[in-house]
Design an enzyme around this catalytic site. Structure first.
Site, PDB file in Angstrom:
ATOM      1  N   CYS A  68      15.404  -8.090 -37.589  1.00 32.65           N
ATOM      2  CA  CYS A  68      15.192  -8.504 -38.719  1.00 32.65           C
ATOM      3  C   CYS A  68      15.837  -7.971 -40.124  1.00 32.65           C
ATOM      4  O   CYS A  68      16.017  -8.534 -41.088  1.00 32.65           O
ATOM      5  CB  CYS A  68      13.509  -8.113 -39.067  1.00 32.65           C
ATOM      6  SG  CYS A  68      13.049  -6.212 -39.197  1.00 32.65           S
ATOM      7  N   HIS A 105       9.328  -3.842 -40.990  1.00 31.12           N
ATOM      8  CA  HIS A 105       9.901  -5.256 -40.755  1.00 31.12           C
ATOM      9  C   HIS A 105      10.580  -5.598 -42.133  1.00 31.12           C
ATOM     10  O   HIS A 105      10.076  -5.060 -43.190  1.00 31.12           O
ATOM     11  CB  HIS A 105       8.782  -6.140 -40.696  1.00 31.12           C
ATOM     12  CG  HIS A 105       9.209  -7.439 -40.666  1.00 31.12           C
ATOM     13  ND1 HIS A 105       9.898  -8.317 -39.784  1.00 31.12           N
ATOM     14  CD2 HIS A 105       8.963  -8.729 -41.506  1.00 31.12           C
ATOM     15  CE1 HIS A 105      10.189  -9.389 -40.111  1.00 31.12           C
ATOM     16  NE2 HIS A 105       9.654  -9.700 -41.126  1.00 31.12           N
ATOM     17  N   ASP A 120      11.364 -15.442 -44.968  1.00 23.39           N
ATOM     18  CA  ASP A 120      11.700 -14.742 -43.613  1.00 23.39           C
ATOM     19  C   ASP A 120      12.419 -15.478 -42.557  1.00 23.39           C
ATOM     20  O   ASP A 120      12.106 -16.433 -41.927  1.00 23.39           O
ATOM     21  CB  ASP A 120      10.305 -14.353 -43.279  1.00 23.39           C
ATOM     22  CG  ASP A 120      10.408 -12.889 -42.236  1.00 23.39           C
ATOM     23  OD1 ASP A 120      11.684 -12.834 -41.791  1.00 23.39           O
ATOM     24  OD2 ASP A 120       9.396 -12.311 -41.820  1.00 23.39           O
TER      25      ASP A 120
END
Length: 271
Positions: A68, A105, A120
């Site tokens: 991520c 994250h 995202d």
């Protein structure tokens, strides 16, 4: 970097879309197609700091994917270059056994016309593939239905949720606060070294397909279709796993996976 971005957006006919949210959606689709979620640098112990230069070289020039803090760093650079005032934020992932490690994250947030949107590209194969409006309507992708809700939790005032047969399930929580690139390196250090990390134990590569999600680990290949079909192919050897990776992913990802298998084999021989 601009030349590489131009090549990417031309593939999606990006400038044919007049609406900003549609353009961002096209960027997210492009990232999902080209840059898989993969943890090979963790397993290969690549400790280079996360910088714009590192992201451009690893992903745009070499064709690798990442976790991520890399995938959404690339998304951040692309959207900034395309004129969007996005900013990086961090969230805490919710698991079946409780909250994961705090704020590990990374994603992007955008304020547009007094509305907050989550963007995202780094949540494995669980991607909405479009901006998700806070307290707006749910969105749909091959990974399912997603929504962004105001909800006070110990880990944040906003939650991303996905829908399953039991209802809406919280995937992560966050406060909409801006973080800098130094936070990406904090997260990288945590993911690489923490015994609580789920990404420093075995190989994982995942990607979104138009009608399915695909993931590979050291035991199997799994395809999940949008209608619920589930196909699983088990591996009996590392060579079978590598052949699967070679067929379905870029040459640079295959080479990194082959390097990891050689390291693992050498470690077993020296044990």
């Amino acid at each position: 970097m601009r030349n590489e971005i131009d090549k990417l957006v031309k593939e999606k006919d990006y400038f044919s879309a007049e609406d900003d949210l549609r353009r961002i959606k096209m960027v997210q689709e492009l990232l999902a197609e080209r840059f898989p979620f993969e943890n090979l640098d963790v397993l290969l112990k690549v400790e280079d700091p996360i910088t714009p230069k590192f992201i451009v070289e690893k992903m745009l020039l070499k064709g690798r994917g990442g976790l991520c803090y890399e995938l959404n760093a690339l998304q951040h650079l692309l959207l900034k270059e395309l004129g969007f005032d996005v900013y990086l934020a961090t969230a805490t992932v919710s698991t079946e056994t409780g909250w994961a490690t705090d704020r590990t994250h990374v994603m992007n947030l955008l304020w547009k016309e007094e509305k907050l949107y989550l963007i995202d590209s780094g949540f494995g194969s669980n991607l909405p593939l479009q901006p998700v409006e806070l307290d707006g309507p749910p969105v749909h992708s091959p990974a399912g239905n997603f929504r962004l809700q105001t909800c006070e939790t110990e880990k944040g005032s906003i939650v991303l949720q996905s829908e399953n047969d039991k209802g809406w399930n919280t995937r992560y929580a966050f406060f909409p606060e801006k973080v800098g690139w130094e936070d990406l390196n904090r997260i990288k250090t945590e993911i690489h070294n923490s015994p609580k990390s789920s990404f420093n134990r075995e190989l994982l590569i995942a990607r979104m397909l138009p009608e399915a999600t695909l993931s590979v680990n050291e035991e199997r290949l799994q395809l999940k279709g949008i209608e619920g079909e589930d196909q699983r192919i088990m591996f009996t050897t590392d060579d079978e796993m590598l052949r699967c990776i070679k067929i379905r992913f870029s040459e640079s990802i295959y080479q990194a996976a082959a390097h990891y298998v050689r390291m693992k084999k050498k470690g077993r021989e020296n044990a």
